[in-house]
Scaffold this motif. Structure first.
Motif, PDB file in Angstrom:
ATOM      1  N   ILE A 265       0.995  -1.209  -0.473  1.00 19.18           N
ATOM      2  CA  ILE A 265      -0.402   0.257   0.115  1.00 19.18           C
ATOM      3  C   ILE A 265       0.964   1.141  -0.181  1.00 19.18           C
ATOM      4  N   THR A 266       0.737   2.142  -0.562  1.00 18.44           N
ATOM      5  CA  THR A 266       1.327   2.986  -1.276  1.00 18.44           C
ATOM      6  C   THR A 266       0.889   4.548  -0.805  1.00 18.44           C
ATOM      7  N   ALA A 267       1.026   5.986  -1.189  1.00 16.08           N
ATOM      8  CA  ALA A 267       0.009   7.105  -0.832  1.00 16.08           C
ATOM      9  C   ALA A 267      -1.170   7.605  -1.898  1.00 16.08           C
ATOM     10  N   LEU A 268      -0.489   6.404  -2.987  1.00 17.42           N
ATOM     11  CA  LEU A 268      -1.971   6.413  -4.128  1.00 17.42           C
ATOM     12  C   LEU A 268      -3.396   5.825  -3.857  1.00 17.42           C
ATOM     13  N   HIS A 269      -2.803   4.452  -2.142  1.00 15.64           N
ATOM     14  CA  HIS A 269      -4.631   4.301  -2.113  1.00 15.64           C
ATOM     15  C   HIS A 269      -4.888   4.946  -0.978  1.00 15.64           C
ATOM     16  N   LEU A 270      -3.276   5.591  -0.445  1.00 16.46           N
ATOM     17  CA  LEU A 270      -3.837   6.714   1.060  1.00 16.46           C
ATOM     18  C   LEU A 270      -3.454   7.460   1.145  1.00 16.46           C
ATOM     19  N   PRO A 271      -4.149   8.418   0.282  1.00 23.63           N
ATOM     20  CA  PRO A 271      -3.698  10.080   0.058  1.00 23.63           C
ATOM     21  C   PRO A 271      -3.547  10.490   1.500  1.00 23.63           C
ATOM     22  N   PRO A 272      -2.726  10.890   1.909  1.00 19.97           N
ATOM     23  CA  PRO A 272      -2.317  11.816   3.530  1.00 19.97           C
ATOM     24  C   PRO A 272      -3.348  13.079   3.295  1.00 19.97           C
ATOM     25  N   GLU A 273      -3.135  13.715   2.467  1.00 18.61           N
ATOM     26  CA  GLU A 273      -4.539  15.900   2.666  1.00 18.61           C
ATOM     27  C   GLU A 273      -4.829  15.843   3.329  1.00 18.61           C
ATOM     28  N   GLN A 274      -6.257  14.869   3.764  1.00 12.91           N
ATOM     29  CA  GLN A 274      -7.338  14.709   3.790  1.00 12.91           C
ATOM     30  C   GLN A 274      -7.535  13.882   5.497  1.00 12.91           C
ATOM     31  N   SER A 275      -6.329  13.704   5.640  1.00 14.54           N
ATOM     32  CA  SER A 275      -6.622  12.374   6.876  1.00 14.54           C
ATOM     33  C   SER A 275      -6.926  12.777   8.462  1.00 14.54           C
ATOM     34  N   ASP A 276      -6.342  13.442   8.736  1.00 15.48           N
ATOM     35  CA  ASP A 276      -6.516  14.281  10.383  1.00 15.48           C
ATOM     36  C   ASP A 276      -7.761  13.635  10.660  1.00 15.48           C
ATOM     37  N   LYS A 277      -7.727  13.124  11.599  1.00 18.68           N
ATOM     38  CA  LYS A 277      -8.619  13.029  12.865  1.00 18.68           C
ATOM     39  C   LYS A 277      -9.521  11.563  12.747  1.00 18.68           C
ATOM     40  N   ILE A 278      -8.408  10.796  11.528  1.00 19.80           N
ATOM     41  CA  ILE A 278      -9.336   9.792  10.737  1.00 19.80           C
ATOM     42  C   ILE A 278      -7.960   9.066  11.529  1.00 19.80           C
ATOM     43  N   PRO A 279      -8.661   7.462  12.898  1.00 18.61           N
ATOM     44  CA  PRO A 279      -7.392   7.286  13.229  1.00 18.61           C
ATOM     45  C   PRO A 279      -6.667   6.276  11.945  1.00 18.61           C
ATOM     46  N   LEU A 280      -6.255   5.680  12.035  1.00 21.52           N
ATOM     47  CA  LEU A 280      -5.521   4.121  11.162  1.00 21.52           C
ATOM     48  C   LEU A 280      -5.083   3.818  11.949  1.00 21.52           C
ATOM     49  N   VAL A 281      -5.022   2.082  11.033  1.00 22.09           N
ATOM     50  CA  VAL A 281      -5.171   0.827  12.198  1.00 22.09           C
ATOM     51  C   VAL A 281      -3.783  -0.218  11.424  1.00 22.09           C
ATOM     52  N   TYR A 282      -2.926  -0.641  11.563  1.00 25.13           N
ATOM     53  CA  TYR A 282      -1.923  -1.293  10.783  1.00 25.13           C
ATOM     54  C   TYR A 282      -1.311  -1.972  11.381  1.00 25.13           C
ATOM     55  N   MET A 283      -0.729  -2.616  10.470  1.00 31.94           N
ATOM     56  CA  MET A 283       0.441  -3.546  11.234  1.00 31.94           C
ATOM     57  C   MET A 283       1.687  -3.606  10.523  1.00 31.94           C
TER      58      MET A 283
END
Length: 430
Positions: A265-283
Motif C-alpha cells: 500500500i502506498t500514498a496512491l491508496h492512502l493519500p494523507p492530505e485529508q487524513s487528519d482526525k481519521i485513525p489508521l490501524v496498521y501492522m
C-alpha cells in the motif's frame, strides 16, 4: 438405468438409502463425458481428465502415499473411479474411510459405467456429500480433477479444500527470515514503539452498529446511501479498508477508521492530505513512509503470523485476526470494538459487473477480470467470476463469522459472493 448402475445402486440403497434418493435426482446426462483410453480407461469431463489413463493404480498409490500411513481414519474428497479407495482399503490399520461426493451428477454417471461395488460394500467406508459438512476434515486427500469439477452444492467445501492444499504456497512470501521482511520490520520499529496500541480502540463502541467497507465492485451501488447515512446523527461507525479509503473520500464519505496491513500500500491508496482526525490501524509490514505521512492517530497491531513473533515479545500490542485480506482485521476490529450488528460493504470476493474493484481501473489492484478462471456463487445462487485467492479469503471470513455467533453479520449486496453466516441487510438489498 444401465445394468452396472443397478448393481452399484443395490449397495447404495442398502447402506445409504437417503443419499441414494438424492443421487437419483441428479442429472447425469448434463455431464459431458468422453471415454479416454490408454493402458487404462478413464473419462474426460469438459476437457478435464478424471484419472490417469496410463496407470491408474500407480497414480492412486502416489496419492495414498501423501496420507499418514497409520491414521485409523482418512477422508477423501471426490470419488474418482474408485482407485484411491481400493489402495487405502488395503491398509490393515484403517478403520474408517470417509468418502465425500463433490459432484453428484458425475458420481451418478460413474456408477453407470464403472463397477464400484467392492469399495462401496466395505464396512469401513462412509459416504456422504461434501456439502453435508460445514468444514473440511483432516487428514484428507482431494482428487485434483474433482476439485475442478465440483458442483454448486459442494463449492464452499471445495474452496476450503483448495485453500488448505495451497496453504504453504500462499504463505511463502511471509517467511520470517526473508531479508525484505526483516528490513521492513526494522524500519517500522520506531513507529510501532511511539504509536498508540490498537487495544485502546477495543470496547470503545459497545453496542454501536458498525459498517465494514471493502473495495468490491458492489460498493459503488451504495455510495449515495452511505453518504446520506454518514450525515445522520446518530449513525453507524464506518471502518474502511485501505483500498476503499480513496473511493470513499472521492464521494465525500469520510470513514471513522481505516485499516491497512499490506506492505504494497502506498500514498496512491492512502493519500494523507485529508487524513487528519481519521485513525489508521496498521501492522508493522505497512509502508513506513505512508504511516509517517498520515495526519490522524496511528494505532499499531499485530496478527498471529510468525513474522511478528520476536517483535511481539519485546513490544506488546493488540492482535487482530488476518486471513489473507485486509477485510479480516477490519471485521475483527469491529467485533473487538464492541459491535453486535455489522454490515459488510464491497465484500464481494468476486468480479460482479465484470469489474475487479470499486472506483479502481481493471488491473490497478491485482489481476484483471480477463484473467479470472474460477467462480463462486453470488447472493442469487448464480456463478460469478473470481480468482483463487479471493475464494480463500472468503473461506477464512466465513470461518471467522462462524466463531462469533454473538454478532449479527449482514451483507449489503447480492452481487458478490454469498457469505455463509451473513444475512442480507434489507436497507441495502432485497
Amino acid at each position: 438405468m444401465s445394468e452396472r448402475f443397478q448393481r452399484n445402486a443395490e449397495v447404495l440403497q442398502r447402506r445409504w438409502a437417503t443419499l441414494f434418493t438424492r443421487l437419483l435426482a441428479e442429472d447425469s446426462e448434463s455431464v459431458h463425458a468422453e471415454p479416454m483410453q490408454g493402458k487404462d480407461s478413464t473419462l474426460s469431463i469438459d476437457g478435464i481428465q478424471l484419472t490417469s489413463r496410463h496407470d491408474r493404480s500407480a497414480e492412486a498409490r502416489l496419492q495414498a502415499a501423501s496420507l499418514p500411513p497409520a491414521s485409523p481414519t482418512v477422508h477423501v474428497y471426490g470419488t474418482g473411479l474408485g482407485d484411491l479407495q481400493r489402495v487405502l482399503l488395503e491398509r490393515t490399520d484403517l478403520t474408517r474411510l470417509c468418502m465425500y461426493i463433490l459432484n453428484g451428477a458425475l458420481f451418478k454417471l460413474i456408477l453407470s459405467q464403472f463397477d464400484q461395488i467392492d469399495w462401496l460394500s466395505d464396512p469401513r467406508v462412509e459416504l456422504s456429500y461434501a456439502a453435508d459438512d460445514q468444514e473440511i476434515r483432516l487428514p484428507f486427500f482431494a482428487l485434483p480433477s474433482e476439485l475442478e469439477l465440483a458442483d454448486e452444492l459442494n463449492a464452499k467445501i471445495r474452496d476450503r479444500l483448495v485453500s488448505e492444499v495451497h496453504l504453504n504456497f500462499n504463505n511463502r512470501e511471509f517467511n520470517p527470515q526473508s531479508p525484505q521482511i526483516l528490513k521492513r520490520l526494522k524500519d517500522s520499529l520506531q513507529l510501532l514503539r511511539s504509536d498508540r496500541d490498537v487495544t485502546e480502540l477495543f470496547s470503545s463502541q459497545v453496542g454501536r452498529e458498525i459498517y465494514v467497507i471493502g473495495t468490491g465492485p458492489s460498493l459503488e451501488q451504495q455510495f449515495e446511501k452511505l453518504k446520506a447515512i454518514r450525515a445522520q446523527t446518530p449513525r453507524p461507525l464506518f471502518i474502511s479498508v485501505d483500498t476503499a479509503y480513496r473511493p470513499l473520500m472521492d464521494q465525500g464519505i469520510k470513514p471513522d477508521v481505516v485499516v491497512s496491513i499490506d506492505q504494497r500500500i502506498t500514498a496512491l491508496h492512502l493519500p494523507p492530505e485529508q487524513s487528519d482526525k481519521i485513525p489508521l490501524v496498521y501492522m508493522p509490514l505497512s509502508n513506513p513512509k505512508v504511516l509517517r505521512a498520515w495526519k490522524g492517530w496511528r494505532y499499531a497491531s499485530y496478527s498471529a503470523s510468525p513474522i511478528y513473533r520476536k517483535m511481539r515479545e519485546k513490544n506488546d500490542r493488540g492482535q487482530l485476526y488476518v486471513g489473507g485480506s485486509v477485510i479480516h482485521p477490519a471485521l475483527d476490529l469491529a467485533v473487538k470494538m464492541g459491535a453486535t450488528h455489522i454490515t459488510l460493504f464491497g465484500a464481494d470476493f468476486a468480479f460482479p459487473m465484470n469489474k475487479t474493484h470499486a472506483s479502481w481501473k481493471d488491473g490497478d489492484l491485482g489481476p484483471g477480470v480477463n484473467l479470472a478462471r474460477h467462480w463462486v456463487l453470488d447472493g442469487r445462487g448464480q456463478r460469478v467470476k473470481t480468482q483463487l485467492n479471493f475464494r480463500r479469503y472468503l473461506s477464512e471470513l466465513e470461518r471467522y463469522i462462524a466463531q462469533h455467533p454473538q454478532v449479527s453479520f449482514f451483507n449489503s449486496s447480492r452481487d458478490g459472493a454469498m457469505i455463509a453466516g451473513t444475512r442480507f441487510n434489507p436497507e441495502f438489498c432485497q
